[in-house]
Design a protein around this motif. Sequence first.
Motif, PDB file in Angstrom:
ATOM      1  N   MET A  68       0.834  -1.200   0.000  1.00 59.40           N
ATOM      2  CA  MET A  68       0.000   0.000   0.000  1.00 59.40           C
ATOM      3  C   MET A  68       0.874   1.257   0.000  1.00 59.40           C
ATOM      4  O   MET A  68       1.899   1.310   0.664  1.00 59.40           O
ATOM      5  CB  MET A  68      -0.867  -0.028   1.263  1.00 59.40           C
ATOM      6  N   SER A  69       0.459   2.272  -0.727  1.00 57.58           N
ATOM      7  CA  SER A  69       1.176   3.546  -0.683  1.00 57.58           C
ATOM      8  C   SER A  69       0.524   4.465   0.348  1.00 57.58           C
ATOM      9  O   SER A  69      -0.678   4.359   0.622  1.00 57.58           O
ATOM     10  CB  SER A  69       1.164   4.230  -2.056  1.00 57.58           C
ATOM     11  N   VAL A  86     -11.378   4.979  13.360  1.00 53.09           N
ATOM     12  CA  VAL A  86     -11.272   3.912  12.375  1.00 53.09           C
ATOM     13  C   VAL A  86      -9.967   3.172  12.658  1.00 53.09           C
ATOM     14  O   VAL A  86      -8.913   3.787  12.801  1.00 53.09           O
ATOM     15  CB  VAL A  86     -11.265   4.467  10.935  1.00 53.09           C
ATOM     16  N   VAL A  87     -10.052   1.855  12.746  1.00 53.64           N
ATOM     17  CA  VAL A  87      -8.881   1.016  13.006  1.00 53.64           C
ATOM     18  C   VAL A  87      -8.504   0.309  11.712  1.00 53.64           C
ATOM     19  O   VAL A  87      -9.366  -0.272  11.053  1.00 53.64           O
ATOM     20  CB  VAL A  87      -9.187  -0.023  14.111  1.00 53.64           C
ATOM     21  N   LEU A  88      -7.227   0.367  11.366  1.00 52.68           N
ATOM     22  CA  LEU A  88      -6.719  -0.322  10.187  1.00 52.68           C
ATOM     23  C   LEU A  88      -5.877  -1.514  10.622  1.00 52.68           C
ATOM     24  O   LEU A  88      -5.089  -1.400  11.556  1.00 52.68           O
ATOM     25  CB  LEU A  88      -5.846   0.611   9.345  1.00 52.68           C
ATOM     26  N   VAL A  89      -6.048  -2.626   9.935  1.00 60.03           N
ATOM     27  CA  VAL A  89      -5.241  -3.818  10.193  1.00 60.03           C
ATOM     28  C   VAL A  89      -4.543  -4.154   8.881  1.00 60.03           C
ATOM     29  O   VAL A  89      -5.204  -4.452   7.889  1.00 60.03           O
ATOM     30  CB  VAL A  89      -6.104  -5.003  10.666  1.00 60.03           C
ATOM     31  N   GLY A  90      -3.219  -4.053   8.890  1.00 63.05           N
ATOM     32  CA  GLY A  90      -2.481  -4.259   7.652  1.00 63.05           C
ATOM     33  C   GLY A  90      -1.068  -4.731   7.896  1.00 63.05           C
ATOM     34  O   GLY A  90      -0.842  -5.579   8.753  1.00 63.05           O
ATOM     35  N   PHE A  95       2.584   0.499   6.961  1.00 60.05           N
ATOM     36  CA  PHE A  95       2.053   1.397   7.987  1.00 60.05           C
ATOM     37  C   PHE A  95       3.093   2.404   8.448  1.00 60.05           C
ATOM     38  O   PHE A  95       2.770   3.570   8.671  1.00 60.05           O
ATOM     39  CB  PHE A  95       1.500   0.618   9.171  1.00 60.05           C
ATOM     40  N   GLY A  96       4.338   1.970   8.609  1.00 64.65           N
ATOM     41  CA  GLY A  96       5.386   2.898   9.002  1.00 64.65           C
ATOM     42  C   GLY A  96       5.540   4.020   8.000  1.00 64.65           C
ATOM     43  O   GLY A  96       5.683   5.189   8.361  1.00 64.65           O
ATOM     44  N   LEU A 118      -0.507  -1.152  18.504  1.00 68.82           N
ATOM     45  CA  LEU A 118      -1.580  -0.191  18.277  1.00 68.82           C
ATOM     46  C   LEU A 118      -0.956   1.195  18.211  1.00 68.82           C
ATOM     47  O   LEU A 118      -0.321   1.640  19.167  1.00 68.82           O
ATOM     48  CB  LEU A 118      -2.606  -0.263  19.406  1.00 68.82           C
ATOM     49  N   THR A 119      -1.090   1.837  17.079  1.00 71.77           N
ATOM     50  CA  THR A 119      -0.563   3.180  16.877  1.00 71.77           C
ATOM     51  C   THR A 119      -1.736   4.083  16.553  1.00 71.77           C
ATOM     52  O   THR A 119      -2.495   3.804  15.626  1.00 71.77           O
ATOM     53  CB  THR A 119       0.469   3.215  15.726  1.00 71.77           C
TER      54      THR A 119
END
Length: 142
Positions: A68-69, A86-90, A95-96, A118-119
């Motif tokens: 993902m970009s 909203v929580v994203l799981v990826g 993510f960084g 969790l960030t």
Amino acid sequence: AADDFSRRLTPKGMAQAEKVGMFFLRGGLEPDLVIASPVVRARETAEALCAKVGRVGLKTGGWLGCGMSAESCFQELEAFRELPMVVLVGHEPDFGEAISWILGIESSGGVHVRKASLTAVSISSFARGGGRLEFSVPARLM
């Protein structure tokens, strides 16, 4: 598994996902929506989180798949701007890089997101530098 896309969550990964869910409960964090990568282990993580937290919507976002970009992440997230959490799981390093981008950090290596962490980032503008880091907690500290 036949490929990385269909690799299932390990027992350790499942325990970590449940630990994150418990952290949500203890912290009074109430997500409005969880969006998961279509990769099997990410979906399983999101399902475990939702089961622990309860009463939260779950969607799959193809845009959260490996590779993902940062720009596409926040373009997609903008559709959910009315939701408070909203929580994203990826996946990492995606993510960084996305968090670095929204915080306006030039080096994509400036933010490392650990597995099962969790960030939280608050977003004032869906543009580079439009976010603020609230916290980042790895599962081992939850």
